[in-house]
Design an enzyme around this catalytic site. Structure first.
Site, PDB file in Angstrom:
ATOM      1  N   LYS A   1       0.840  -1.199   0.000  1.00 25.17           N
ATOM      2  CA  LYS A   1       0.000   0.000   0.000  1.00 25.17           C
ATOM      3  C   LYS A   1       0.875   1.249   0.000  1.00 25.17           C
ATOM      4  O   LYS A   1       1.906   1.300   0.679  1.00 25.17           O
ATOM      5  CB  LYS A   1      -0.903   0.012   1.238  1.00 25.17           C
ATOM      6  CG  LYS A   1      -1.898  -1.133   1.278  1.00 25.17           C
ATOM      7  CD  LYS A   1      -2.999  -0.963   0.248  1.00 25.17           C
ATOM      8  CE  LYS A   1      -4.063  -2.036   0.393  1.00 25.17           C
ATOM      9  NZ  LYS A   1      -5.132  -1.886  -0.601  1.00 25.17           N
TER      10      LYS A   1
ATOM     11  N   HIS B   1     -10.296  -8.091  -7.688  1.00 23.16           N
ATOM     12  CA  HIS B   1     -10.093  -7.590  -6.325  1.00 23.16           C
ATOM     13  C   HIS B   1     -10.671  -8.549  -5.294  1.00 23.16           C
ATOM     14  O   HIS B   1     -11.858  -8.893  -5.367  1.00 23.16           O
ATOM     15  CB  HIS B   1     -10.801  -6.231  -6.213  1.00 23.16           C
ATOM     16  CG  HIS B   1     -10.890  -5.708  -4.818  1.00 23.16           C
ATOM     17  ND1 HIS B   1     -12.076  -5.612  -4.118  1.00 23.16           N
ATOM     18  CD2 HIS B   1      -9.926  -5.252  -3.972  1.00 23.16           C
ATOM     19  CE1 HIS B   1     -11.847  -5.108  -2.929  1.00 23.16           C
ATOM     20  NE2 HIS B   1     -10.565  -4.886  -2.799  1.00 23.16           N
TER      21      HIS B   1
HETATM   22 MG   LIG Z   1      -6.843  -2.217  -4.095  1.00 23.43          MG
END
Ligand SMILES: [Mg+2]
Length: 399
Positions: free
Chosen positions: A199, A329
């Protein structure tokens, strides 16, 4: 005045014509539906860029809407939808309201039943929460169909492969110090996972770049992707993307707002690093806009979010036509089967979070997730998941 036509045959009429009732190609019928609203607790709160920009609170639990469907001849299927943060109880409420529509129906007619459920709640729209509630039913019907055929869902759909490259995300959150990230990355790779996603999207992009560099140094040539969770503007994304080219990233995910189709297209044209997005989109139509605008190299639909497997297959066909790569996802239990049936080598996203909800686990080895040889999706709900339920609803009768 124009003369009136003499025959109604001149008009195209509703798809719900008498033709549907003429034959009885199959005789099995849905007799029982059960819904469960299950809250999966996370071991520790996690944060992505949406938390750091103040838009969302750290994630502590995930709401799952499970649908279990059974037929008069004793066939059964299970499907799920989900929501992170708000929305789970809303999905459950909508599903409860329309569940009766399935009783007495032929479970094979998945496309027709998807339409029927959509029209039952058309007033609240054909995307988002309403179709996400339908996703749980739709996925259960596909599971049922594959189980009845005694085939894994991937094989029923028509597989290209028996395993899919997989990457892990759960070790790369912004809430973790970089030393912990490196530890978790090592654990994931040692367990057979083939790639890592980190991230990014911190207030200071230099901190992100240093974390990417640290992970790249730590894992060598192992494929590495990053995910900004929609929190950059176009300028930041372009500047960041240019600096990050040196890290040979597999993709940059959600650099911009999910609905900035043109912005993603600009980045995809400007950067050598592939652009990935699509997880927040909630319909085939929205994904069509991504595809039409050349916004992505990797398209990332999410079957529960777009309304189930039925719409997901339409997105797959559109993506394949444009020769895009596919990296759905979340929801590995479902997406493993769907990616196995995609023509171009895809990725599936690995999260260990959901493992406690099912009696079965997925095998991961040599960088790939293996399609289970069990029929259907190959999963059953664990007793633990049933204990986590905060609401259930049943309609019809068990055979
Ligand atoms: Mg994502």
């Amino acid at each position: 005045m124009t003369e009136l036509p003499r025959s109604a045959r001149l008009f195209s009429t509703s798809p719900l014509q008498a033709g549907l009732q003429v034959g009885e190609a199959t005789t099995d019928r849905i007799t029982w539906v059960k819904l469960s609203l299950v809250f999966l607790p996370l071991a520790a709160p996690i944060s992505d860029a949406k938390v750091l920009t103040g838009r969302q609170k750290p994630l502590t639990e995930i709401a799952f809407l499970f649908a279990e469907i059974e037929t008069a001849q004793g066939h059964g299927g299970i499907g799920y939808s989900y929501s992170k943060r708000a929305g789970g109880p809303g999905q459950f409420a909508h599903a409860r309201e329309i569940a009766d529509e399935l009783i007495g129906e032929d479970p094979s007619d998945i496309a027709r039943l998807w339409d029927k459920l959509v029209w039952a709640g058309a007033s609240v729209g054909r995307s988002g929460l309403s179709t996400q509630a339908i996703a749980a039913f739709d996925i259960a019907l596909w599971d049922l169909k594959a189980k009845r055929a005694n085939l894994p869902l991937a094989k029923l759909l028509g597989a290209h492969r028996d395993s899919v490259r997989c990457y892990n995300t759960s070790g790369g959150y912004l809430s973790m110090p970089i030393e912990e990230v490196k530890e978790r990355v090592s654990m994931a790779l040692n367990s057979g996972i083939g790639a890592i996603k980190l991230k990014v999207g911190q207030p200071d992009p230099m901190v992100d770049l240093k974390r990417i560099e640290a992970v790249r140094d730590h894992i060598g040539d192992t494929p590495l992707a990053i995910d900004a969770n929609q929190q950059w503007d176009r300028t930041t994304a372009l500047r960041f993307g240019r600096i990050a080219e040196q890290f040979d990233l597999t993709w940059i995910e959600e650099p911009l707002d999910a609905y900035d189709y043109e912005g993603h297209a600009m980045l995809a044209a400007e950067l050598a690093t592939p652009i990935a997005t699509g997880e927040m989109l909630t319909s085939v139509d929205e994904h069509y806009e991504l595809i039409r605008h050349n916004s992505v190299d990797f398209i990332q639909p999410d079957a529960p979010r777009v309304g189930g497997i039925t719409p997901f297959l339409k997105i797959m066909a559109l993506a394949d036509h444009k020769k895009l790569r596919l990296a759905p996802h979340y929801c590995m239990e479902i997406h493993l089967h769907l990616t196995a049936a995609y023509g171009r080598e895809p990725w599936v996203e690995h999260f260990e979070w959901s493992e406690a909800m099912f009696n079965e686990t997925l095998e991961v080895r040599d960088g790939r997730m293996v399609v289970p040889n069990r029929p259907g999706l190959g999963f059953s709900l664990s007793e633990q998941a049933r204990r986590w339920a905060r609401g259930t609803h049943e309609t019809g009768k068990r055979a």
